[in-house]
Design an enzyme around this catalytic site. Sequence first.
Site, short mmCIF file in Angstrom:
data_model
loop_
_atom_site.label_atom_id
_atom_site.label_comp_id
_atom_site.label_asym_id
_atom_site.label_seq_id
_atom_site.Cartn_x
_atom_site.Cartn_y
_atom_site.Cartn_z
N ASP A 100 0.79 -1.18 0.07
CA ASP A 100 0.01 -0.06 -0.01
C ASP A 100 1.05 1.25 0.02
OD1 ASP A 100 -2.26 1.48 0.07
OD2 ASP A 100 -2.11 1.74 2.22
N SER A 101 0.38 2.22 -0.45
CA SER A 101 1.22 3.76 -0.43
C SER A 101 1.37 4.08 1.01
CB SER A 101 0.23 4.66 -1.03
OG SER A 101 -1.05 4.98 -0.64
N CYS A 108 -4.35 -1.32 -2.18
CA CYS A 108 -4.35 -0.01 -2.48
C CYS A 108 -5.36 0.25 -3.59
CB CYS A 108 -3.13 0.76 -2.70
SG CYS A 108 -2.78 2.34 -3.08
N GLU A 129 -4.65 9.66 8.84
CA GLU A 129 -3.27 9.50 8.83
C GLU A 129 -2.62 10.66 10.05
OE1 GLU A 129 -0.93 8.95 5.37
OE2 GLU A 129 -1.70 7.02 5.26
N CYS A 142 -11.34 2.83 -0.32
CA CYS A 142 -10.02 3.09 -0.21
C CYS A 142 -9.94 2.51 1.23
CB CYS A 142 -10.08 4.77 0.27
SG CYS A 142 -8.58 5.34 1.18
N HIS A 153 -8.06 3.16 3.87
CA HIS A 153 -8.07 3.75 5.02
C HIS A 153 -9.43 4.19 5.66
CE1 HIS A 153 -4.15 4.99 3.48
NE2 HIS A 153 -3.86 5.51 4.77
#
Length: 275
Positions: free
Chosen positions: A9-10, A72, A157, A191, A193
């Site tokens: 993942d990024s 991702c 984040e 996503c 996240h």
Amino acid sequence: MKGPIGIFDSGYGGLTVFKSIAARLPGYSYLYFGDNGRAPYGDRSFETVYLYTWECVQWMFAQGCPLVILACNTASAKALRSIQQNELQTYYPENRVLGVIRPTAETIGNFTQTGSVGVLGTRGTVRSASYPIEIAKFFPDVAVSQQSCPLWVPLIENNEHESAGADYFVKKYLDELLDGRPEIDTLLLACTHYPLLIPKIDQYLPAGIRLVSQGAIVASSLEDYLLRHPEIASRIDCSMQQQFFTTGDAPSFEEHASAFFGQAIHAIAVNGFKK
């Protein structure tokens, strides 16, 4: 020589997918690699996402991973097809790279009763139109509406996803997607996240709308893939080790990772990846 399943993942989001995969398939070894030093990918061009993703995939192959999961959505949307159709055939014909969009598209139509699905994602994923294109292949009668949520990843984040300030942006993007679309009965978190925002999303989600995240879908799809491809499964190490690497700062990665993965981890920083 056998090696671990690679999960890329990024940044941190792929850890939510890794958590689901490890729970469903605990008998394998895994290597997680987050390109935190160059994250986020969401607003980057197709060319940049492709170059960064392919560079990271090659690094994971060099660590012995016979199979890499792009956990991702942005990388899956902007890089996966080129890697599968070009680079793998030329340079690594025996290795495989899979994404999260196709397995999600193969099942999302089963969740909706009205035939109307909303997709919440980064700008990059939404602009790629990957979900409407892929879902149409499996469920041509399902209508897909998309909404980009550019501030959700930064909120998460920066550990602000549980704050009162996050409520405004959660409600804002939900309202923008659902306004004038009462037929939507299923929302896809496109996503990795976004599962961390589920408690907030639930507060503003109208009754009768089902929220779908990708971890369990991808884990089930991977299990099926390995059953259908014993030639790949036979190359995966089964010593049940878990390794974590990042192109960013290792202590920072460790600090944030527990919120996504559900437990403390030890990370190793990898240098040499230029922005």
